[in-house]
Design a protein around this motif. Structure first.
Motif, PDB file in Angstrom:
ATOM      1  N   SER A  28       1.226  -1.150   0.119  1.00 53.52           N
ATOM      2  CA  SER A  28       0.019   0.045   0.190  1.00 53.52           C
ATOM      3  C   SER A  28       0.669   1.597  -0.055  1.00 53.52           C
ATOM      4  CB  SER A  28      -0.873   0.215   1.188  1.00 53.52           C
ATOM      5  OG  SER A  28      -0.366  -0.034   2.492  1.00 53.52           O
ATOM      6  N   LEU A  29       0.246   2.350  -0.924  1.00 52.78           N
ATOM      7  CA  LEU A  29       1.162   3.304  -1.213  1.00 52.78           C
ATOM      8  C   LEU A  29       0.339   4.459  -1.300  1.00 52.78           C
ATOM      9  CD1 LEU A  29       3.788   5.315  -1.181  1.00 52.78           C
ATOM     10  CD2 LEU A  29       3.599   4.766  -3.811  1.00 52.78           C
ATOM     11  N   PHE A  30       0.539   5.830   0.037  1.00 46.38           N
ATOM     12  CA  PHE A  30      -0.932   6.739   0.122  1.00 46.38           C
ATOM     13  C   PHE A  30       0.423   8.101   0.685  1.00 46.38           C
ATOM     14  CE2 PHE A  30      -3.076   3.119   1.834  1.00 46.38           C
ATOM     15  CZ  PHE A  30      -3.905   3.571   1.112  1.00 46.38           C
ATOM     16  N   SER A  31      -0.074   8.806  -0.657  1.00 45.10           N
ATOM     17  CA  SER A  31      -0.084  10.187  -0.934  1.00 45.10           C
ATOM     18  C   SER A  31       0.655  10.975   0.676  1.00 45.10           C
ATOM     19  CB  SER A  31       0.177  10.966  -1.834  1.00 45.10           C
ATOM     20  OG  SER A  31      -0.950  11.730  -1.396  1.00 45.10           O
ATOM     21  N   TRP A  32       0.197  10.907   1.569  1.00 40.11           N
ATOM     22  CA  TRP A  32      -0.085  11.115   3.042  1.00 40.11           C
ATOM     23  C   TRP A  32       0.913  10.786   3.913  1.00 40.11           C
ATOM     24  CZ3 TRP A  32      -2.022   7.792   6.423  1.00 40.11           C
ATOM     25  CH2 TRP A  32      -2.603   6.993   5.757  1.00 40.11           C
ATOM     26  N   ARG A  33       0.684   9.768   3.398  1.00 40.49           N
ATOM     27  CA  ARG A  33       1.863   9.456   4.735  1.00 40.49           C
ATOM     28  C   ARG A  33       3.359   9.593   4.019  1.00 40.49           C
ATOM     29  NH1 ARG A  33       0.331   3.914   5.287  1.00 40.49           N
ATOM     30  NH2 ARG A  33       0.778   3.390   3.345  1.00 40.49           N
ATOM     31  N   ILE A  38       4.479   0.326   2.290  1.00 42.93           N
ATOM     32  CA  ILE A  38       3.845  -0.920   3.021  1.00 42.93           C
ATOM     33  C   ILE A  38       3.356  -1.899   2.745  1.00 42.93           C
ATOM     34  CG2 ILE A  38       2.866  -1.329   5.559  1.00 42.93           C
ATOM     35  CD1 ILE A  38       2.193   0.695   5.920  1.00 42.93           C
ATOM     36  N   ARG A  39       5.003  -2.883   2.792  1.00 42.24           N
ATOM     37  CA  ARG A  39       5.300  -4.573   2.556  1.00 42.24           C
ATOM     38  C   ARG A  39       3.974  -5.605   3.325  1.00 42.24           C
ATOM     39  NH1 ARG A  39       6.894  -9.650   3.367  1.00 42.24           N
ATOM     40  NH2 ARG A  39       7.603 -10.732   1.127  1.00 42.24           N
ATOM     41  N   PHE A  40       3.166  -6.278   2.560  1.00 41.00           N
ATOM     42  CA  PHE A  40       2.048  -7.201   3.449  1.00 41.00           C
ATOM     43  C   PHE A  40       2.976  -8.924   2.793  1.00 41.00           C
ATOM     44  CE2 PHE A  40      -0.016  -3.500   3.884  1.00 41.00           C
ATOM     45  CZ  PHE A  40      -0.525  -3.532   4.992  1.00 41.00           C
ATOM     46  N   PRO A  41       3.043  -9.444   3.438  1.00 41.27           N
ATOM     47  CA  PRO A  41       3.440 -11.186   2.498  1.00 41.27           C
ATOM     48  C   PRO A  41       2.452 -11.552   2.375  1.00 41.27           C
ATOM     49  CG  PRO A  41       2.810 -11.184   5.301  1.00 41.27           C
ATOM     50  CD  PRO A  41       2.545  -9.763   5.015  1.00 41.27           C
ATOM     51  N   SER A  42       1.197 -11.274   2.289  1.00 37.71           N
ATOM     52  CA  SER A  42       0.290 -11.827   0.657  1.00 37.71           C
ATOM     53  C   SER A  42      -1.152 -10.744   1.180  1.00 37.71           C
ATOM     54  CB  SER A  42      -0.625 -12.484   1.585  1.00 37.71           C
ATOM     55  OG  SER A  42      -1.351 -12.113   2.980  1.00 37.71           O
ATOM     56  N   PHE A  43      -2.202 -10.774  -0.029  1.00 38.22           N
ATOM     57  CA  PHE A  43      -3.002  -9.759  -0.363  1.00 38.22           C
ATOM     58  C   PHE A  43      -3.924 -10.122   1.163  1.00 38.22           C
ATOM     59  CE2 PHE A  43      -7.591  -9.609  -2.089  1.00 38.22           C
ATOM     60  CZ  PHE A  43      -7.543  -8.965  -2.424  1.00 38.22           C
ATOM     61  N   THR A  44      -4.286 -11.378   1.349  1.00 38.62           N
ATOM     62  CA  THR A  44      -5.175 -11.384   2.539  1.00 38.62           C
ATOM     63  C   THR A  44      -4.392 -10.319   3.259  1.00 38.62           C
ATOM     64  OG1 THR A  44      -5.525 -13.427   1.963  1.00 38.62           O
ATOM     65  CG2 THR A  44      -5.930 -13.601   4.434  1.00 38.62           C
ATOM     66  N   ALA A  45      -3.272 -10.267   4.084  1.00 34.79           N
ATOM     67  CA  ALA A  45      -2.179  -9.289   4.776  1.00 34.79           C
ATOM     68  C   ALA A  45      -3.034  -7.900   4.644  1.00 34.79           C
ATOM     69  CB  ALA A  45      -1.413  -9.738   5.014  1.00 34.79           C
ATOM     70  N   LEU A  46      -3.301  -8.041   2.726  1.00 36.15           N
ATOM     71  CA  LEU A  46      -2.969  -6.029   3.180  1.00 36.15           C
ATOM     72  C   LEU A  46      -4.703  -6.160   3.120  1.00 36.15           C
ATOM     73  CD1 LEU A  46      -3.081  -3.295   1.830  1.00 36.15           C
ATOM     74  CD2 LEU A  46      -2.995  -4.879  -0.201  1.00 36.15           C
ATOM     75  N   MET A  47      -5.729  -6.592   2.906  1.00 36.55           N
ATOM     76  CA  MET A  47      -6.559  -7.071   3.160  1.00 36.55           C
ATOM     77  C   MET A  47      -7.685  -6.580   4.243  1.00 36.55           C
ATOM     78  SD  MET A  47      -8.312  -6.210   0.175  1.00 36.55           S
ATOM     79  CE  MET A  47      -6.824  -5.050  -0.219  1.00 36.55           C
ATOM     80  N   TYR A  48      -7.003  -7.132   5.544  1.00 41.63           N
ATOM     81  CA  TYR A  48      -6.980  -7.004   6.731  1.00 41.63           C
ATOM     82  C   TYR A  48      -6.841  -6.260   7.527  1.00 41.63           C
ATOM     83  CZ  TYR A  48      -7.019  -8.925  11.940  1.00 41.63           C
ATOM     84  OH  TYR A  48      -7.321  -8.618  12.900  1.00 41.63           O
ATOM     85  N   GLN A  49      -5.890  -5.365   6.874  1.00 47.41           N
ATOM     86  CA  GLN A  49      -5.074  -4.076   7.179  1.00 47.41           C
ATOM     87  C   GLN A  49      -5.973  -2.597   7.256  1.00 47.41           C
ATOM     88  OE1 GLN A  49      -2.652  -3.546   9.462  1.00 47.41           O
ATOM     89  NE2 GLN A  49      -3.239  -1.603   9.164  1.00 47.41           N
ATOM     90  N   VAL A  50      -6.462  -3.236   5.712  1.00 44.74           N
ATOM     91  CA  VAL A  50      -7.388  -2.650   5.430  1.00 44.74           C
ATOM     92  C   VAL A  50      -8.968  -2.186   5.505  1.00 44.74           C
ATOM     93  CG1 VAL A  50      -8.368  -1.140   2.485  1.00 44.74           C
ATOM     94  CG2 VAL A  50      -5.805  -2.269   2.845  1.00 44.74           C
ATOM     95  N   ILE A  51      -9.210  -3.361   5.938  1.00 44.10           N
ATOM     96  CA  ILE A  51     -10.587  -3.472   5.965  1.00 44.10           C
ATOM     97  C   ILE A  51     -10.704  -3.661   7.817  1.00 44.10           C
ATOM     98  CG2 ILE A  51     -12.888  -4.927   5.840  1.00 44.10           C
ATOM     99  CD1 ILE A  51     -11.523  -5.324   2.563  1.00 44.10           C
ATOM    100  N   VAL A  52      -9.926  -4.547   8.116  1.00 41.60           N
ATOM    101  CA  VAL A  52     -10.835  -4.667   9.725  1.00 41.60           C
ATOM    102  C   VAL A  52      -9.970  -3.272  10.336  1.00 41.60           C
ATOM    103  CG1 VAL A  52     -10.263  -6.485  10.855  1.00 41.60           C
ATOM    104  CG2 VAL A  52     -10.456  -7.419   8.830  1.00 41.60           C
TER     105      VAL A  52
END
Length: 54
Positions: A28-33, A38-52
Motif C-alpha cells: 500500500s502506498l498513500f501520498s499523505w504518508r 508498506i509491504r504485506f506478505p500476502s493479499f489477505t494480509a493487506l485486506m485485513y489491514q485495510v478493512i479490519v
C-alpha cells in the motif's frame, strides 16, 4: 495494481516478490504518508489491514 485510486493512494501486488507458498507480496502506498510503500506478505494480509484494522 489492484486499485486505481483510493484516498490519494494505491494498492498493488508484486509478482516478482513471491514466498515459498506462491503468495505474492502486496503493498500500500498513500501520498499523505511520508514513507515508502508498506509491504504485506500476502493479499489477505493487506485486506485485513485495510478493512479490519482501523
Amino acid at each position: 495494481m489492484i486499485s486505481l485510486q483510493a484516498d490519494a493512494g494505491i494498492l498493488f501486488l508484486d509478482p516478482g516478490d513471491v514466498d515459498d507458498a506462491g503468495e505474492w507480496a502486496a503493498y500500500s502506498l498513500f501520498s499523505w504518508r511520508a514513507a515508502p510503500p508498506i509491504r504485506f506478505p500476502s493479499f489477505t494480509a493487506l485486506m485485513y489491514q485495510v478493512i479490519v484494522t482501523p
